[in-house]
Motif scaffolding. Structure first.
Motif, PDB file in Angstrom:
ATOM      1  N   ASP A 256       9.337  58.610  70.543  1.00  0.00           N
ATOM      2  CA  ASP A 256       8.642  59.839  70.360  1.00  0.00           C
ATOM      3  C   ASP A 256       8.773  60.704  71.845  1.00  0.00           C
ATOM      4  OD1 ASP A 256       6.205  61.451  70.399  1.00  0.00           O
ATOM      5  OD2 ASP A 256       5.710  60.595  68.503  1.00  0.00           O
ATOM      6  N   ALA A 257       9.082  62.004  71.268  1.00  0.00           N
ATOM      7  CA  ALA A 257       9.036  62.978  72.520  1.00  0.00           C
ATOM      8  C   ALA A 257       7.929  62.947  73.524  1.00  0.00           C
ATOM      9  CB  ALA A 257       9.449  64.188  72.054  1.00  0.00           C
ATOM     10  N   GLY A 258       6.548  62.693  72.955  1.00  0.00           N
ATOM     11  CA  GLY A 258       5.636  62.583  73.641  1.00  0.00           C
ATOM     12  C   GLY A 258       5.085  61.348  74.186  1.00  0.00           C
ATOM     13  N   ASP A 259       5.848  60.434  74.204  1.00  0.00           N
ATOM     14  CA  ASP A 259       5.615  59.066  74.825  1.00  0.00           C
ATOM     15  C   ASP A 259       6.763  58.709  75.949  1.00  0.00           C
ATOM     16  OD1 ASP A 259       5.056  56.571  75.428  1.00  0.00           O
ATOM     17  OD2 ASP A 259       5.670  55.776  73.547  1.00  0.00           O
ATOM     18  N   PRO A 260       6.378  59.004  77.032  1.00  0.00           N
ATOM     19  CA  PRO A 260       6.984  58.545  77.932  1.00  0.00           C
ATOM     20  C   PRO A 260       7.802  57.161  78.500  1.00  0.00           C
ATOM     21  CG  PRO A 260       5.085  59.038  79.003  1.00  0.00           C
ATOM     22  CD  PRO A 260       4.954  59.661  77.373  1.00  0.00           C
ATOM     23  N   THR A 261       6.858  56.347  77.794  1.00  0.00           N
ATOM     24  CA  THR A 261       7.297  54.942  78.013  1.00  0.00           C
ATOM     25  C   THR A 261       8.044  54.225  76.740  1.00  0.00           C
ATOM     26  OG1 THR A 261       5.282  54.240  76.979  1.00  0.00           O
ATOM     27  CG2 THR A 261       5.290  54.745  79.500  1.00  0.00           C
ATOM     28  N   GLY A 262       8.383  55.296  75.883  1.00  0.00           N
ATOM     29  CA  GLY A 262       8.923  55.069  74.554  1.00  0.00           C
ATOM     30  C   GLY A 262      10.444  54.515  75.042  1.00  0.00           C
ATOM     31  N   VAL A 263      11.219  53.717  74.027  1.00  0.00           N
ATOM     32  CA  VAL A 263      12.686  53.343  74.194  1.00  0.00           C
ATOM     33  C   VAL A 263      13.276  53.464  73.023  1.00  0.00           C
ATOM     34  CG1 VAL A 263      11.707  51.434  75.953  1.00  0.00           C
ATOM     35  CG2 VAL A 263      11.923  50.982  73.234  1.00  0.00           C
ATOM     36  N   TYR A 264      14.608  53.680  73.280  1.00  0.00           N
ATOM     37  CA  TYR A 264      15.510  53.741  72.232  1.00  0.00           C
ATOM     38  C   TYR A 264      15.613  52.405  71.593  1.00  0.00           C
ATOM     39  CZ  TYR A 264      16.934  58.448  73.285  1.00  0.00           C
ATOM     40  OH  TYR A 264      17.013  59.720  73.677  1.00  0.00           O
ATOM     41  N   ASP A 265      15.426  52.375  70.277  1.00  0.00           N
ATOM     42  CA  ASP A 265      15.660  50.861  69.515  1.00  0.00           C
ATOM     43  C   ASP A 265      17.008  50.789  68.923  1.00  0.00           C
ATOM     44  OD1 ASP A 265      13.358  49.510  70.158  1.00  0.00           O
ATOM     45  OD2 ASP A 265      12.212  50.940  69.030  1.00  0.00           O
ATOM     46  N   LEU A 266      17.847  50.004  69.299  1.00  0.00           N
ATOM     47  CA  LEU A 266      18.911  49.972  68.602  1.00  0.00           C
ATOM     48  C   LEU A 266      19.468  48.577  68.039  1.00  0.00           C
ATOM     49  CD1 LEU A 266      19.280  51.724  71.292  1.00  0.00           C
ATOM     50  CD2 LEU A 266      21.936  52.067  70.574  1.00  0.00           C
ATOM     51  N   TRP A 267      20.263  48.636  66.978  1.00  0.00           N
ATOM     52  CA  TRP A 267      20.687  47.618  65.947  1.00  0.00           C
ATOM     53  C   TRP A 267      22.159  47.475  66.023  1.00  0.00           C
ATOM     54  CZ3 TRP A 267      17.687  43.310  64.772  1.00  0.00           C
ATOM     55  CH2 TRP A 267      16.452  43.316  64.788  1.00  0.00           C
ATOM     56  N   LEU A 268      22.699  46.292  66.382  1.00  0.00           N
ATOM     57  CA  LEU A 268      24.145  46.019  66.442  1.00  0.00           C
ATOM     58  C   LEU A 268      24.474  44.982  65.288  1.00  0.00           C
ATOM     59  CD1 LEU A 268      23.287  47.082  69.346  1.00  0.00           C
ATOM     60  CD2 LEU A 268      25.343  46.209  70.060  1.00  0.00           C
ATOM     61  N   SER A 269      25.560  45.050  64.787  1.00  0.00           N
ATOM     62  CA  SER A 269      26.210  43.754  63.995  1.00  0.00           C
ATOM     63  C   SER A 269      27.132  42.973  64.897  1.00  0.00           C
ATOM     64  CB  SER A 269      26.946  44.389  63.055  1.00  0.00           C
ATOM     65  OG  SER A 269      26.182  45.165  61.980  1.00  0.00           O
ATOM     66  N   ASP A 270      26.680  41.885  65.174  1.00  0.00           N
ATOM     67  CA  ASP A 270      27.167  40.919  66.015  1.00  0.00           C
ATOM     68  C   ASP A 270      27.965  39.875  65.268  1.00  0.00           C
ATOM     69  OD1 ASP A 270      27.785  39.116  67.891  1.00  0.00           O
ATOM     70  OD2 ASP A 270      25.827  37.970  68.101  1.00  0.00           O
ATOM     71  N   GLY A 271      29.307  40.156  65.103  1.00  0.00           N
ATOM     72  CA  GLY A 271      30.166  39.180  64.369  1.00  0.00           C
ATOM     73  C   GLY A 271      29.898  39.328  62.936  1.00  0.00           C
ATOM     74  N   PHE A 272      29.725  38.441  61.889  1.00  0.00           N
ATOM     75  CA  PHE A 272      29.199  38.533  60.814  1.00  0.00           C
ATOM     76  C   PHE A 272      27.663  38.793  60.642  1.00  0.00           C
ATOM     77  CE2 PHE A 272      27.556  36.666  56.842  1.00  0.00           C
ATOM     78  CZ  PHE A 272      28.273  37.441  55.891  1.00  0.00           C
ATOM     79  N   ASP A 273      27.331  39.800  60.049  1.00  0.00           N
ATOM     80  CA  ASP A 273      25.866  40.379  60.003  1.00  0.00           C
ATOM     81  C   ASP A 273      25.580  39.828  58.602  1.00  0.00           C
ATOM     82  OD1 ASP A 273      23.649  41.675  60.049  1.00  0.00           O
ATOM     83  OD2 ASP A 273      24.577  43.569  60.220  1.00  0.00           O
ATOM     84  N   PRO A 274      24.412  38.864  58.755  1.00  0.00           N
ATOM     85  CA  PRO A 274      23.851  38.378  57.443  1.00  0.00           C
ATOM     86  C   PRO A 274      23.165  39.656  56.712  1.00  0.00           C
ATOM     87  CG  PRO A 274      23.164  36.977  59.199  1.00  0.00           C
ATOM     88  CD  PRO A 274      23.893  38.144  59.788  1.00  0.00           C
ATOM     89  N   TYR A 275      22.842  40.652  57.431  1.00  0.00           N
ATOM     90  CA  TYR A 275      22.228  42.012  56.934  1.00  0.00           C
ATOM     91  C   TYR A 275      23.260  43.012  56.587  1.00  0.00           C
ATOM     92  CZ  TYR A 275      17.438  39.961  57.742  1.00  0.00           C
ATOM     93  OH  TYR A 275      16.393  39.216  57.613  1.00  0.00           O
ATOM     94  N   GLY A 276      24.362  42.874  56.663  1.00  0.00           N
ATOM     95  CA  GLY A 276      25.369  43.853  56.626  1.00  0.00           C
ATOM     96  C   GLY A 276      25.412  44.401  55.517  1.00  0.00           C
ATOM     97  N   LYS A 277      25.231  43.719  54.208  1.00  0.00           N
ATOM     98  CA  LYS A 277      25.299  44.504  52.980  1.00  0.00           C
ATOM     99  C   LYS A 277      23.884  44.851  52.608  1.00  0.00           C
ATOM    100  CE  LYS A 277      29.096  41.494  51.671  1.00  0.00           C
ATOM    101  NZ  LYS A 277      30.106  42.244  51.970  1.00  0.00           N
ATOM    102  N   THR A 278      22.895  44.858  53.417  1.00  0.00           N
ATOM    103  CA  THR A 278      21.619  45.604  52.960  1.00  0.00           C
ATOM    104  C   THR A 278      21.507  47.134  53.324  1.00  0.00           C
ATOM    105  OG1 THR A 278      20.382  44.945  55.082  1.00  0.00           O
ATOM    106  CG2 THR A 278      20.817  43.376  53.455  1.00  0.00           C
ATOM    107  N   GLN A 279      20.397  47.605  53.255  1.00  0.00           N
ATOM    108  CA  GLN A 279      20.082  48.855  53.418  1.00  0.00           C
ATOM    109  C   GLN A 279      19.642  49.058  55.038  1.00  0.00           C
ATOM    110  OE1 GLN A 279      17.214  48.894  50.288  1.00  0.00           O
ATOM    111  NE2 GLN A 279      18.057  50.843  49.367  1.00  0.00           N
ATOM    112  N   TYR A 280      19.444  48.049  55.602  1.00  0.00           N
ATOM    113  CA  TYR A 280      19.230  48.021  57.114  1.00  0.00           C
ATOM    114  C   TYR A 280      19.942  46.884  58.007  1.00  0.00           C
ATOM    115  CZ  TYR A 280      15.076  50.724  55.178  1.00  0.00           C
ATOM    116  OH  TYR A 280      14.424  51.547  54.244  1.00  0.00           O
ATOM    117  N   PRO A 281      21.150  47.329  58.252  1.00  0.00           N
ATOM    118  CA  PRO A 281      22.075  46.209  58.934  1.00  0.00           C
ATOM    119  C   PRO A 281      21.920  46.100  60.218  1.00  0.00           C
ATOM    120  CG  PRO A 281      23.184  48.383  58.467  1.00  0.00           C
ATOM    121  CD  PRO A 281      21.847  48.390  57.689  1.00  0.00           C
ATOM    122  N   GLY A 282      22.368  44.886  60.763  1.00  0.00           N
ATOM    123  CA  GLY A 282      22.194  44.727  62.059  1.00  0.00           C
ATOM    124  C   GLY A 282      21.330  43.342  62.499  1.00  0.00           C
TER     125      GLY A 282
END
Length: 327
Positions: A256-282
Motif C-alpha cells: 500500500d502506498a500509504g504504508d511505509p513499512t509494507g513489503v512486496y510479496d512475491l511468489w516463485l515457482s521452485d522446480g515442480f510447482d504443486p500449485y502450478g496448474k491452479t489460479q494462484y501458482p507459486g
C-alpha cells in the motif's frame, strides 16, 4: 470445483486468449497498463497464469488480463457464478463461509471445548467440526476396508481377480474389493487432507509418524522506515530473481502506498510447482523490502523437512486434484 480453472477459462474466453508470441511485458508494465486504462480499479498485484498476466485489486473481486507479448488488455475476469460459489461454500465450509452464497450463521459459531482441536488453540466452528469428522470417518472406513481385504502373501493374485462366472454374489463381492483397492489411495488422501484442513491434531499426527519436524513460523517482515524512494515492481522482481535465479517469479503483490513499512510479496515457482496448474501458482514466498530490496523467505523455506514440504505444499493440490491437469 475440480474444473473451476477450466470453467473460468470458458466463461472468460477473451481474457484467456493471448497472441502466443514471446513474453516481452514485465509485471510493472502490465500493472501500469491496467492502472492507466481503469483508474477506478486500483490494482494491487499481478499473477502470471495460463499464459496471461492477471492483474487484481485488493478484494480479488475481478481481474484484468494483459497479453504478455503485446501488452494489450485482453479482457476482464468477472466474479464466478453464484452456483459455483455456493458449491465452494458447501464443500469447503459447510455453508459457514461468511459473505458467500448459502451462508448459515449458526455453522460459523465456535463449538465450546474444542480449543484442543483448532489451530494454535482456537476453537473450531460447527461447520469445521462436521467437515473434520467426515474426513475422519472416511479414514476409518478406508483403513478398516484395507484390514478386512488384506490377503496373505499366497493369496495376492487371487485377491485381485473377479470371479465372473461364480454367481452374482461372488462377482459383486470381488468387484467391490478390487474397485475398493484401486480407489483406496485417493480415499486415504481425501480423508487425511480433509480432516487435516480442520483439525490440528491430524497435522500433529502427520509429523509424529513421519521423519523430520516443522520449522517454527517467522513473523511477517516489514520494510525499514526511511525516506528512501520505493524501489518499484521491476526492482523487487529483480531482487527476488537475483536471490533465486533458477526459479520463476509468478506473482507480485504491491505494498500500500500509504504504508511505509509494507513489503512486496512475491511468489516463485521452485522446480515442480504443486500449485502450478491452479489460479494462484507459486510454492516459494518472498518479501522484498520496498526501500532496501532486502529479500526474506516467508513461505517454502528450502531448509524445511520433506515431511513439512509434503504437508504444506502438496496436501491441498493432492486433495483437489489440481496437481495434475483436468483429464
Amino acid at each position: 470445483l475440480l474444473y473451476r480453472p477450466n470453467l473460468d477459462h470458458l466463461l472468460n474466453h477473451a481474457a484467456y486468449t493471448p497472441s502466443g508470441g514471446p513474453a516481452k511485458i514485465s509485471f510493472a508494465q502490465a500493472f501500469a497498463t491496467v492502472a492507466k486504462a481503469h483508474p477506478s480499479f486500483h490494482p494491487t498485484g499481478i499473477t502470471r497464469e495460463s499464459g496471461v498476466l492477471k492483474v487484481n485489486n485488493s478484494d480479488y473481486g475481478n481481474f484484468w488480463t494483459v497479453d504478455p507479448s503485446t501488452g494489450k488488455i485482453l479482457g476482464q475476469i468477472k466474479t464466478e457464478p453464484t452456483w459455483v460459489r455456493w458449491i465452494d461454500n458447501f464443500h469447503e465450509c459447510l455453508l459457514s463461509c461468511q459473505g458467500e452464497p448459502g451462508y448459515i450463521g449458526f455453522l460459523n459459531n465456535n463449538v465450546p471445548g474444542t480449543s484442543w482441536l483448532g489451530f494454535d488453540g482456537s476453537k473450531v466452528t460447527y461447520g469445521s467440526l462436521v467437515l473434520g469428522l467426515v474426513g475422519l470417518l472416511l479414514l476409518y472406513l478406508s483403513l478398516t476396508g484395507l484390514w478386512l481385504w488384506f490377503p496373505r502373501p499366497s493369496q495376492w493374485r487371487k485377491s485381485m481377480k473377479v470371479r465372473w462366472k461364480r454367481g452374482r454374489f461372488a462377482r459383486d463381492t470381488d468387484l467391490h474389493k478390487v474397485a475398493g483397492m484401486i480407489v483406496l489411495p485417493a480415499l486415504l488422501i481425501w480423508a487425511v487432507t480433509g480432516a487435516g484442513f480442520e483439525f490440528q491434531p491430524v497435522e500433529n499426527a502427520w509429523y509424529a509418524v513421519t521423519p523430520g519436524g516443522k520449522l517454527p513460523e517467522t513473523p511477517d517482515p516489514t520494510s525499514v522506515k526511511s525516506k528512501a524512494p520505493d524501489i518499484g515492481i521491476d526492482a523487487a522482481v529483480a531482487a527476488a530473481q537475483g536471490a533465486f535465479p533458477r526459479d520463476k517469479v509468478v506473482s507480485v503483490a504491491v505494498p500500500d502506498a500509504g504504508d511505509p513499512t509494507g513489503v512486496y510479496d512475491l511468489w516463485l515457482s521452485d522446480g515442480f510447482d504443486p500449485y502450478g496448474k491452479t489460479q494462484y501458482p507459486g510454492d516459494l514466498g518472498l518479501a522484498v523490502d520496498r526501500q532496501t530490496a532486502k529479500v526474506t523467505i516467508t513461505n517454502g523455506n528450502p531448509r524445511q523437512s520433506t515431511a513439512q514440504n509434503i504437508w504444506d505444499w502438496w496436501n491441498y493440490p493432492m486433495h483437489t486434484g489440481f496437481i495434475v491437469n483436468g483429464w
